[in-house]
Design a protein around this motif. Structure first.
Motif, PDB file in Angstrom:
ATOM      1  N   ALA A 108      44.448  41.173  32.985  1.00 32.36           N
ATOM      2  CA  ALA A 108      45.855  40.798  33.139  1.00 32.36           C
ATOM      3  C   ALA A 108      46.108  39.407  32.579  1.00 32.36           C
ATOM      4  CB  ALA A 108      46.252  40.858  34.613  1.00 32.36           C
ATOM      5  N   ALA A 109      45.227  38.464  32.900  1.00 37.21           N
ATOM      6  CA  ALA A 109      45.414  37.100  32.416  1.00 37.21           C
ATOM      7  C   ALA A 109      45.356  37.043  30.897  1.00 37.21           C
ATOM      8  CB  ALA A 109      44.361  36.179  33.019  1.00 37.21           C
ATOM      9  N   THR A 110      44.451  37.801  30.310  1.00 33.14           N
ATOM     10  CA  THR A 110      44.342  37.819  28.854  1.00 33.14           C
ATOM     11  C   THR A 110      45.634  38.319  28.225  1.00 33.14           C
ATOM     12  OG1 THR A 110      41.948  38.144  28.937  1.00 33.14           O
ATOM     13  CG2 THR A 110      43.067  38.790  26.909  1.00 33.14           C
ATOM     14  N   GLU A 111      46.220  39.378  28.803  1.00 31.72           N
ATOM     15  CA  GLU A 111      47.454  39.916  28.249  1.00 31.72           C
ATOM     16  C   GLU A 111      48.626  38.968  28.462  1.00 31.72           C
ATOM     17  OE1 GLU A 111      50.200  43.971  28.270  1.00 31.72           O
ATOM     18  OE2 GLU A 111      48.204  43.980  29.194  1.00 31.72           O
ATOM     19  N   VAL A 112      48.695  38.345  29.641  1.00 32.28           N
ATOM     20  CA  VAL A 112      49.786  37.393  29.886  1.00 32.28           C
ATOM     21  C   VAL A 112      49.661  36.200  28.942  1.00 32.28           C
ATOM     22  CG1 VAL A 112      50.822  35.835  31.570  1.00 32.28           C
ATOM     23  CG2 VAL A 112      50.072  38.105  32.282  1.00 32.28           C
ATOM     24  N   GLU A 113      48.436  35.714  28.743  1.00 33.40           N
ATOM     25  CA  GLU A 113      48.217  34.615  27.796  1.00 33.40           C
ATOM     26  C   GLU A 113      48.719  34.993  26.402  1.00 33.40           C
ATOM     27  OE1 GLU A 113      44.359  32.059  28.548  1.00 33.40           O
ATOM     28  OE2 GLU A 113      43.920  34.188  28.842  1.00 33.40           O
TER      29      GLU A 113
ATOM     30  N   LEU B 255      51.709  37.710  44.912  1.00 39.27           N
ATOM     31  CA  LEU B 255      53.153  37.935  44.816  1.00 39.27           C
ATOM     32  C   LEU B 255      53.477  39.427  44.699  1.00 39.27           C
ATOM     33  CD1 LEU B 255      55.942  36.550  44.523  1.00 39.27           C
ATOM     34  CD2 LEU B 255      55.544  36.563  42.048  1.00 39.27           C
ATOM     35  N   PHE B 256      54.393  39.882  45.558  1.00 37.26           N
ATOM     36  CA  PHE B 256      54.896  41.258  45.602  1.00 37.26           C
ATOM     37  C   PHE B 256      53.870  42.273  46.108  1.00 37.26           C
ATOM     38  CE2 PHE B 256      57.872  39.829  41.999  1.00 37.26           C
ATOM     39  CZ  PHE B 256      58.837  39.428  42.899  1.00 37.26           C
ATOM     40  N   SER B 257      52.783  41.804  46.707  1.00 32.43           N
ATOM     41  CA  SER B 257      51.794  42.753  47.237  1.00 32.43           C
ATOM     42  C   SER B 257      52.339  43.573  48.397  1.00 32.43           C
ATOM     43  CB  SER B 257      50.533  42.015  47.692  1.00 32.43           C
ATOM     44  OG  SER B 257      50.801  41.199  48.832  1.00 32.43           O
ATOM     45  N   ILE B 258      53.400  43.088  49.048  1.00 33.59           N
ATOM     46  CA  ILE B 258      53.967  43.806  50.187  1.00 33.59           C
ATOM     47  C   ILE B 258      54.735  45.046  49.744  1.00 33.59           C
ATOM     48  CG2 ILE B 258      56.183  42.590  50.275  1.00 33.59           C
ATOM     49  CD1 ILE B 258      53.964  43.418  53.315  1.00 33.59           C
ATOM     50  N   LEU B 259      55.194  45.087  48.510  1.00 37.21           N
ATOM     51  CA  LEU B 259      56.078  46.179  48.082  1.00 37.21           C
ATOM     52  C   LEU B 259      55.417  47.559  48.162  1.00 37.21           C
ATOM     53  CD1 LEU B 259      58.019  44.538  45.104  1.00 37.21           C
ATOM     54  CD2 LEU B 259      58.789  44.901  47.461  1.00 37.21           C
ATOM     55  N   PRO B 260      54.209  47.764  47.640  1.00 36.69           N
ATOM     56  CA  PRO B 260      53.603  49.089  47.752  1.00 36.69           C
ATOM     57  C   PRO B 260      53.399  49.543  49.198  1.00 36.69           C
ATOM     58  CG  PRO B 260      52.450  47.777  46.113  1.00 36.69           C
ATOM     59  CD  PRO B 260      53.384  46.847  46.835  1.00 36.69           C
ATOM     60  N   LYS B 261      53.213  48.601  50.102  1.00 38.60           N
ATOM     61  CA  LYS B 261      53.038  48.965  51.511  1.00 38.60           C
ATOM     62  C   LYS B 261      54.326  49.517  52.110  1.00 38.60           C
ATOM     63  CE  LYS B 261      49.706  45.192  51.910  1.00 38.60           C
ATOM     64  NZ  LYS B 261      49.385  43.895  52.553  1.00 38.60           N
ATOM     65  N   CYS B 262      55.438  49.214  51.445  1.00 40.39           N
ATOM     66  CA  CYS B 262      56.744  49.728  51.889  1.00 40.39           C
ATOM     67  C   CYS B 262      57.168  50.964  51.105  1.00 40.39           C
ATOM     68  CB  CYS B 262      57.822  48.659  51.718  1.00 40.39           C
ATOM     69  SG  CYS B 262      57.512  47.124  52.574  1.00 40.39           S
TER      70      CYS B 262
ATOM     71  N   PRO C 140      50.443  39.568  40.584  1.00 44.43           N
ATOM     72  CA  PRO C 140      51.581  40.329  40.091  1.00 44.43           C
ATOM     73  C   PRO C 140      51.219  41.102  38.837  1.00 44.43           C
ATOM     74  CG  PRO C 140      51.834  38.046  39.467  1.00 44.43           C
ATOM     75  CD  PRO C 140      50.619  38.112  40.352  1.00 44.43           C
ATOM     76  N   SER C 141      52.122  41.989  38.428  1.00 38.98           N
ATOM     77  CA  SER C 141      51.910  42.775  37.230  1.00 38.98           C
ATOM     78  C   SER C 141      51.978  41.886  35.997  1.00 38.98           C
ATOM     79  CB  SER C 141      52.962  43.874  37.130  1.00 38.98           C
ATOM     80  OG  SER C 141      54.248  43.300  36.917  1.00 38.98           O
ATOM     81  N   VAL C 142      51.496  42.418  34.880  1.00 40.80           N
ATOM     82  CA  VAL C 142      51.574  41.677  33.624  1.00 40.80           C
ATOM     83  C   VAL C 142      53.027  41.359  33.276  1.00 40.80           C
ATOM     84  CG1 VAL C 142      51.204  41.861  31.136  1.00 40.80           C
ATOM     85  CG2 VAL C 142      49.383  42.520  32.727  1.00 40.80           C
ATOM     86  N   ARG C 143      53.925  42.310  33.503  1.00 38.81           N
ATOM     87  CA  ARG C 143      55.341  42.058  33.222  1.00 38.81           C
ATOM     88  C   ARG C 143      55.856  40.885  34.031  1.00 38.81           C
ATOM     89  NH1 ARG C 143      60.374  43.058  35.683  1.00 38.81           N
ATOM     90  NH2 ARG C 143      59.345  44.095  37.424  1.00 38.81           N
TER      91      ARG C 143
END
Length: 257
Positions: free
Chosen positions: A240-245, A161-168, A203-206
């Motif tokens: 990332a998963a640890t922080e989201v958890e 998700l949102f991986s396209i954004l940095p390419k733009c 996606p990012s942790v946020r």
């Protein structure tokens, strides 16, 4: 094993599963058998075999037969999926008209969905630079396209998700929480899943935390294109998963309705 197994059967943040692994049927370097052996050697219990498709893809019957033949071997559940890009703001997805019985479809942002079809990120970046497009429009269209794409199949996983954004030339930080919640509520209603992707570190942790707060189920994936990467959560996903958890607590365990 009897009956289809869907991504919803995979526990949240499960390091023993990898639902996004490619093979030589599309752009992977390893065969489905080699990927399975790697997953077994790495102590995994569930492997999702997916390959890239378009509307004119013809290899699907052979791919499906090869993957289904592996289910239950080596003590692993083997799931069958395909990965296809969202094409436009209306949520059209680049899928063949006739699909075998799949466990899920990975919906991906390989290009930028626009009202008149997919745009190359290079062209979107150029339009942003000269002021023909704004970041807000691109991001809003991407979210609306992703929401609409959830109807393409009855079992959907949103890939990188949102991986396209940095390419733009854009960044996830520019996606407002309100839009992430809009997406999260739609994903939860659809019973879909969002992956945290090792290859694209998104996606990012946020974003993942906001989604989890909306009741979205989060799974983990490598997006492996070689057997050596199957199930290897050693750079982004595990941290990332640890922080989201930690942030989400039990919120992600109770999908919103």
């Amino acid at each position: 094993m009897t009956g289809p197994v869907t991504p919803l059967d995979v526990p949240l943040f499960d390091r023993g599963s990898d639902l996004h692994v490619h093979s030589t049927f599309s752009d992977g370097a390893s065969t489905v058998e080699e990927n399975l052996a790697s997953a077994r050697d790495h102590g995994m219990h569930t492997l999702g075999m997916v390959d890239h498709v378009r509307r004119d893809t013809t290899y699907l019957p052979d791919f499906a037969a090869a993957v289904r033949a592996l289910d239950g071997t080596a003590g692993l559940r083997v799931l069958l999926g395909v990965e296809a890009k969202v094409l436009d703001v209306a949520g059209a997805v680049d899928l063949p008209p006739a699909l075998p019985d799949l466990d899920y479809v990975l919906v991906a942002d390989h290009q930028v969905p626009r009202p008149d079809g997919p745009a190359h990120p290079r062209d979107v970046r150029a339009a942003l630079e000269v002021g023909d497009l704004t970041a807000a429009v691109v991001i809003d269209d991407l979210v609306e396209a992703t929401v609409a794409s959830l109807a393409c199949y009855d079992r959907v996983v949103l890939a990188h998700l949102f991986s396209i954004l940095p390419k733009c030339g854009l960044h996830e930080d520019q996606v407002p929480d309100a839009l992430v919640r809009r997406l999260g509520q739609a994903v939860a209603r659809a019973g879909a899943v969002v992956e945290i992707n090792e290859k694209w570190t998104c996606p990012s942790v946020r974003v993942a935390s906001v989604l989890a707060d909306c009741g979205v189920r989060i799974t983990l994936s490598t997006d492996a294109h070689h057997e050596s990467r199957v199930g290897r959560y050693d750079a982004y996903v595990d941290a990332a998963a640890t922080e989201v958890e930690a942030r989400a607590g039990t919120a992600a365990a109770t999908p919103a309705h």
